[in-house]
Enzyme design. Sequence first.
Site, PDB file in Angstrom:
ATOM      1  N   HIS A  56       0.860  -1.183   0.000  1.00  0.00           N
ATOM      2  CA  HIS A  56       0.000   0.000   0.000  1.00  0.00           C
ATOM      3  C   HIS A  56       0.898   1.235   0.000  1.00  0.00           C
ATOM      4  CE1 HIS A  56      -3.320   2.652   0.752  1.00  0.00           C
ATOM      5  NE2 HIS A  56      -2.708   3.153   1.799  1.00  0.00           N
ATOM      6  N   ASP A 180      -7.745   1.643   2.088  1.00  0.00           N
ATOM      7  CA  ASP A 180      -7.376   2.526   3.195  1.00  0.00           C
ATOM      8  C   ASP A 180      -8.276   3.748   3.392  1.00  0.00           C
ATOM      9  OD1 ASP A 180      -5.853   3.153   5.398  1.00  0.00           O
ATOM     10  OD2 ASP A 180      -4.339   4.257   4.285  1.00  0.00           O
ATOM     11  N   HIS A 426      -5.853   9.712  -0.615  1.00  0.00           N
ATOM     12  CA  HIS A 426      -6.611   9.721   0.637  1.00  0.00           C
ATOM     13  C   HIS A 426      -5.845  10.301   1.821  1.00  0.00           C
ATOM     14  CE1 HIS A 426      -4.711   5.669   0.405  1.00  0.00           C
ATOM     15  NE2 HIS A 426      -4.484   5.867   1.681  1.00  0.00           N
TER      16      HIS A 426
END
Length: 1018
Positions: A56, A180, A426
């Site tokens: 990620h 996420d 994000h």
Amino acid sequence: MKLPYIGILLLLVFGCCWITSDAAPKSQRASSSCGYASCTPSKPGVINVHVVPHTHDDVGWLKTVDQYYYGSKTGYQRAGVQYIIDSVIKELVKDPARRFIYVEMAFFSQWWQEQTEEKKAVVKQLVEEGRLEFINGGWCMNDEAGTHYNDIIDQMTWGMRFLNDTFGECGRPRIGWQIDPFGHSREQASIFASMGFDGVFFGRIDWVDRSQRKANKEMEMIWHTSNSPGEQSSIFTGIFYEHYSAPNGFCFDVVCRDEPFIDNPKSADYNVVKKVNDLVAHIKAKALSYATSNIMLTMGDDFNYMSADMNFKNMDKMIRYTNELGNGVNLFYSTPSCYVKAINDEAGSRPWPTKTDDFFPYSNDPHAYWTGYFTSRPAYKGTVRKANTFLQSCKQLHSLAGADSSADGQHLIDSLRRSMGEAQHHDAVAGTEKEHVSQDYRLRLHDSVVDCQQDVSNSFSKMLPIGSQPLPQQEFCLHLNVSQCAITESSSRFTVTAYNPRSHEVTTYVRLPVTNGFYTVLDPDGSEMIIQLVPLVALQSIDAERPKSTATHELLFQAAKIPPLGHKTFYIIKTSTGRGQHSAIREKQQSTTVRRAKTGEKIAISNGKLLVNFDANGLIESIIVDGETVMMSQNLMWYAAMNEGNSNSIFDDRPSGAYIFRPNGTDATPIAMQATLIVQTGALVSEVHQKFSDWASQVVRVYKGQSDVEIEWTVGPIPVGDGIGKEIVSRVTTQIPSGGRFYTDSNGRQTLLRRRNFRPTWTLNVSEPVAGNYYPINSHIYVTDDEGNADTVVALVNDRSQGGTSLQDGQIELMVHRRLLYDDHFGVGEPLNEPGDGPGLVVRGTHYLLVNPSLAGIHPISLIRPLAQQMFMRPWLSFSSTSLSFTNWKNNFNMQKSGLRAPLPDNVHMLTLEPWRDGTHLLRLEHVYDIGEHSTLSEPVTLILDDLLADYTITSAVETTLGGNQWASEVSRLPWTTADDHQQPLKVSTKFQPVGKTSVTLLPMEIRTFIIQMTPND
Ligand SMILES: [Zn+2]
């Protein structure tokens, strides 16, 4: 972003056409061995465990985008994306069984450019064999709360275009991977469905919702993402058992401390049996919550796989030994798409549960509502919104100008495409990044806007000249919001060109910072316009933001009927004296009456359509519309943030921070009970300047002819010298009996019903009565008196994304700014305390207050949508000084022109017009009304494509999916059966509508995407 220690603990507890082949999506190049054909089949009678190696890679968070890519600044975080991709490729090559997924194209595209042809060939082969698979495939993994749908579609499109250009069909993502982001929107899921995705996965939903879903085996469902009937808007949705990391004890990464597999039986540390037993226990527990024999094991975490040999060597052993020793489980390398295919195959016609609302707000314990980030970094959120308007304008003009649409020819636009892609991440627009990262985002965005300004200037230079003169360089004023613009303050003769990116004619007011004097404003016909010179009332807090300005006034005029997808140029002359021959000028230049209200005096301002009354304390008291009075109050208020150190409990000790909104339990307090007022009235605008304190003020404006009240708020630096963090809201209170209901937008598009202290699909135990009722507001929030047959509506339309709620019937509030003194322990490691220029950030923004007491059967949203569209796509201004006379200017330059042959119907918006590949353009047309919102505008609408543009004929148009990376005719999604209240199971599999030869029909809320060729009309 990764949960720190406390977060992990919690999770454990709670558990026509012809197009050149180069221009096409490269779907023809499909290899039979990628995609679902590459999947390892599941086995009957066992638990099939899809081992999904992933990393990620935040596109900025604790470190900047570049710091993450290169792996620098290890003091912030040990993370280097270039090493991750390098080492993963090496490990994939070693064994054809291994799989890996990659998500963020901001990083992958940079890595790709740095590779040799040999390395690229190796990677292409891995992709074509399905061993390296791209998931999500956007420029970043975007936030779902603070993002506008226009931005989401663009950032996904830009990432997927890189994949399509580079890898063809085998690079096409099939699955959304929003593991996420802190809450999940219905519009995001709708976008994925329209992109032809077969599923979406994420990790973060409310902890109570998750526990109930686990117990009911409802971790996977079909999400109906639109009110329009039609199967294409539903999507399979999977929720993770816990976090997206590897199971406890199985992180084999260089940044982890878990034990590797020690498989020499003679070793004192031999641990194979124990590890297998631990894993099988985890798998069996997990399998109880999922409906099929398949489960997914996410093997990875933030920036994992920098030394991928450690990961893969141990995963190889994990798979081998567990299959040998673990009873009834079958592990194999897989991907999210193969997982979806496996459960689709297994489930057959078994009905899936459904979902129609969204996953906001997210909370992961009774006091951790992730609703603060809806407002965090409000200035940056405003910048991102404006930058989108400019990006759309820049792209439209490039296409309309017939400018070079080769890859090289678009480089000035690409820069902003990339920066806006980063901005949607994000931890970017979300406002949850470290301060130094936020500064980097702003710098990158600013530099890209400057590039696009040059592109706009180039486009105008091609489009506007009709005589012998070259167009002067267009200049742009990015600080108009603080009344600062060098060219309008210093030039005695200048032009202002308003470009309207909407598909409809727009009338708006233009305010330009100027020095005192007399001005003539000529419209393209040479008619003198009525202008009003409005003195700049000194506002202490904002003066610091405009040190370079010499402006004393704002020159105001109405820019009427700016053509759709077109421009209108106004010619402005300043004369210093205003005497003699300028008497005519003075008739057009209306003065502004300025006076200070006396203490206790009741003030009113009106524009003929509506009247705003202020009470003796200087606050709004009522609004009279069409003779009907709506009583209301409006004030700026603050919540005291929960500080740290109040409790030994990890739940109770949660402070308000970048992610979390947690007031200390008391209601919001007015910043002041009284405001001092300056009243300015004139022919075009009347305004009341309310000063609440040195750090909080508002201007309440009514413009002639407009139906909304503009409330411009200026807040900051928020004082925190008393040791209390503060979160500032604008609250409107009316008597409307709204019955606990209020309505909010989803990423600026759909409108969703909210109910106070209520969730549609699970039982809410109200532990945070304020924060737990906050929702993301990208465009509008409103209350009304009766769901089916409303009389009165009160709405706020905003100019950036914010958090908002309705805590009492008849009330709406939006959070405008926040300044906090503690970190909320979700990883960013800093309190949200933006310095601004030093003493603390000052933010200015606008709310448009819409009041209608006599709806008479009209759906409230049909009044709100046009206003929201107008505020979202405001005309963009450019300027140039000139020595030419008006006549000379007019003889040399086109002063008014539409890019459209005719305005589009009121329910259609041209969402995208941009140069694409090799002479083609990408076109998106959007129906902007939902079912039932309007008696006629909610109907399907048909357009003739060929005749859309003024100077071009669209000679070919081929429909693609929403992402522009697959022909619509080639879409084949997996079919699913649902168990909702439809009469019979609904097949969700779709074929997109075939393209009409020249006519395009849009259903309510539908967006259709085309790759077109435009041939200039002679
Ligand atoms: Zn993240």
